[in-house]
Scaffold this motif. Structure first.
Motif, PDB file in Angstrom:
ATOM      1  N   ALA A  27       5.710 -77.715  -5.138  1.00 49.89           N
ATOM      2  CA  ALA A  27       7.121 -77.388  -5.395  1.00 49.89           C
ATOM      3  C   ALA A  27       7.891 -77.148  -4.101  1.00 49.89           C
ATOM      4  CB  ALA A  27       7.217 -76.164  -6.307  1.00 49.89           C
ATOM      5  N   GLU A  28       7.214 -76.583  -3.097  1.00 53.10           N
ATOM      6  CA  GLU A  28       7.940 -76.257  -1.864  1.00 53.10           C
ATOM      7  C   GLU A  28       8.370 -77.512  -1.096  1.00 53.10           C
ATOM      8  OE1 GLU A  28       8.814 -75.240   2.258  1.00 53.10           O
ATOM      9  OE2 GLU A  28       7.088 -76.384   1.620  1.00 53.10           O
ATOM     10  N   PRO A  29       7.448 -78.423  -0.739  1.00 51.82           N
ATOM     11  CA  PRO A  29       7.943 -79.623  -0.035  1.00 51.82           C
ATOM     12  C   PRO A  29       8.878 -80.466  -0.912  1.00 51.82           C
ATOM     13  CG  PRO A  29       5.587 -79.827  -0.550  1.00 51.82           C
ATOM     14  CD  PRO A  29       5.973 -78.401  -0.836  1.00 51.82           C
ATOM     15  N   GLY A  63       0.570 -70.473   5.820  1.00 53.65           N
ATOM     16  CA  GLY A  63       0.759 -70.960   4.458  1.00 53.65           C
ATOM     17  C   GLY A  63       2.051 -70.562   3.782  1.00 53.65           C
ATOM     18  N   HIS A  64       2.678 -71.552   3.140  1.00 55.17           N
ATOM     19  CA  HIS A  64       3.898 -71.268   2.368  1.00 55.17           C
ATOM     20  C   HIS A  64       4.034 -72.180   1.149  1.00 55.17           C
ATOM     21  CE1 HIS A  64       5.004 -74.312   5.364  1.00 55.17           C
ATOM     22  NE2 HIS A  64       5.625 -74.858   4.343  1.00 55.17           N
ATOM     23  N   GLU A  65       3.042 -73.073   0.909  1.00 53.61           N
ATOM     24  CA  GLU A  65       3.134 -73.974  -0.261  1.00 53.61           C
ATOM     25  C   GLU A  65       2.078 -73.536  -1.258  1.00 53.61           C
ATOM     26  OE1 GLU A  65       2.606 -78.006   1.043  1.00 53.61           O
ATOM     27  OE2 GLU A  65       4.229 -77.879   2.497  1.00 53.61           O
ATOM     28  N   VAL A  66       2.408 -72.589  -2.132  1.00 57.22           N
ATOM     29  CA  VAL A  66       1.340 -72.021  -2.961  1.00 57.22           C
ATOM     30  C   VAL A  66       1.713 -71.922  -4.436  1.00 57.22           C
ATOM     31  CG1 VAL A  66       0.329 -70.726  -1.049  1.00 57.22           C
ATOM     32  CG2 VAL A  66       2.034 -69.625  -2.492  1.00 57.22           C
ATOM     33  N   ILE A  87      -1.425 -77.538   2.773  1.00 56.36           N
ATOM     34  CA  ILE A  87      -1.276 -77.440   4.228  1.00 56.36           C
ATOM     35  C   ILE A  87      -0.066 -78.274   4.642  1.00 56.36           C
ATOM     36  CG2 ILE A  87      -2.356 -77.896   6.459  1.00 56.36           C
ATOM     37  CD1 ILE A  87      -5.092 -77.600   5.028  1.00 56.36           C
ATOM     38  N   CYS A  88       0.863 -77.634   5.331  1.00 58.07           N
ATOM     39  CA  CYS A  88       2.139 -78.264   5.689  1.00 58.07           C
ATOM     40  C   CYS A  88       2.133 -78.630   7.173  1.00 58.07           C
ATOM     41  CB  CYS A  88       3.263 -77.270   5.403  1.00 58.07           C
ATOM     42  SG  CYS A  88       4.902 -77.876   5.783  1.00 58.07           S
ATOM     43  N   GLY A  89       3.058 -79.481   7.561  1.00 60.74           N
ATOM     44  CA  GLY A  89       3.192 -79.859   8.962  1.00 60.74           C
ATOM     45  C   GLY A  89       3.360 -78.661   9.878  1.00 60.74           C
TER      46      GLY A  89
END
Ligand code: ZN
Ligand code: ZN
Length: 344
Positions: free
Chosen positions: A150-152, A61-64, A36-38
């Motif tokens: 990996a995304e953040p 969602g985008h950090e998967v 869960i991202c900001g």
């Protein structure tokens, strides 16, 4: 299959969506973990941020990370069951900025879970996901939770690219949420000699120390502590500004030495800047937004044990408790990165 859908501020639902088949060049993935991202929290708590507002239901969602389930026609180099980190960055590949290698500035970006364009770009918090093969990076050997970082991590590696050489440099990080703490890891890996970090929360600062900050300062309790770095026109070569709060940036500027670099990562909307100080000390203000090549680099650094993101993962909740995960993630006194386990 189930997906986590935001309808409006405070209105988060788990809904059914049809399972699709991968086309040429695509993989069908079984989701493992989603962080869960900001930005997800902004949609959940406020229905958007700045001028960006939800105008239709959107899968968040985008950090998967995910396991390969079905391999589409023409795709090679993947095996069924393999763990992959999935880049949410989907540039068009043929606009002028993509052609120049500035994919993060793509004119037709389809970044997962974004209400910037309309129709909104649906996100990746769903049990099965169709992705282009180029988005998927082998994460064998990592836990699903690490792979979903990996995304953040890529965001902070991109900022580090924007900084130029950090070898032997003195670095200040304002704001120790996940992006601030990952900035500490990235700057250290890039050769920073001294890293000082600030925040208003002792909990997040304790994690900043744990990952290697040389000194942490709680600016709520010690509002004058940065002043010692302001002597002789300042101490720090580089600032990673991760709060997006005008007061944090203005408070840091006296501590930056002449010709220092400000990396603005925090997204807090428009702010008022002390332009006189920026001009007189010849500071450079450099924006940093998203990433492209840094996604695969981050996965490689984690796989080689050169960056360890595990201390950041403070909570994991099963899919059917997603809403409690969003509430937990909003609490900076106890949560750093909250992840959703889609396999549970
Ligand atoms: Zn994110
Ligand atoms: Zn493009």
């Amino acid at each position: 299959m189930k997906a986590i859908v935001i309808h409006a501020a405070g209105d988060l639902r788990i809904e059914d969506r049809p399972v699709e088949q991968p086309k040429a060049g695509q993989l069908r993935l079984r989701l493992a973990t989603g962080g869960i991202c900001g930005s997800d929290l902004h949609y959940y708590n406020h229905g958007g941020f700045g001028a960006v507002r939800l105008r239709e239901p959107m899968i968040l969602g985008h950090e998967v990370s995910a396991h390969v389930e079905t391999i589409g026609p023409g795709v090679s180099g993947f095996e069924v069951g393999q763990l992959v980190a999935v880049s949410p960055s989907r540039p068009c590949g043929h606009c002028r900025y993509c052609a120049e290698g500035l994919q993060n500035q793509c004119l037709d970006m389809r970044f997962y879970g974004s209400a910037m364009p309309f129709p909104h770009i649906q996100g990746a918090f769903r049990q099965t996901l169709i992705a282009d093969a180029f988005q998927c990076v082998d994460a064998t050997g990592l836990s699903a939770g690490e792979a979903a970082m990996a995304e953040p991590l890529a965001v902070t590696l991109h900022a580090t690219t924007r900084a130029g050489s950090l070898l032997g440099k003195r670095v200040l990080v304002t704001g120790c949420g996940p992006i601030g703490v990952l900035s500490i890891l990235s700057a250290r890996r890039a050769g920073a000699a001294e890293i000082v970090a600030t925040d208003l929360s002792d909990f997040t600062l304790s994690l900043a120390s744990k990952v290697g900050a040389d000194r942490v300062i709680n600016t709520a309790k010690e509002p004058e502590a940065l002043a010692q770095y302001s002597a002789n026109k300042g101490s720090f070569d580089v600032l990673y500004e991760c709060t997006g709060v005008a007061a944090a940036l203005a408070g840091a500027i006296p501590a930056i030495r002449p010709r220092g670099i400000i990396l603005q990562l925090g997204l807090g909307g428009d702010m008022t800047l002390p332009i006189m100080a920026i001009t007189a000390k010849e500071l450079e203000l450099r924006g940093s937004f998203r990433f492209h090549a840094e996604f695969a680099i981050g996965v490689e650094l984690m796989r080689k044990g050169l960056i360890d993101v595990r201390p950041l993962i403070t909570h994991t909740v099963p899919l059917n408790e997603a809403e409690s995960g969003f509430n937990l993630a909003s609490d900076r006194s106890q949560a750093m990165k909250t992840q959703i386990d889609f396999s549970a």
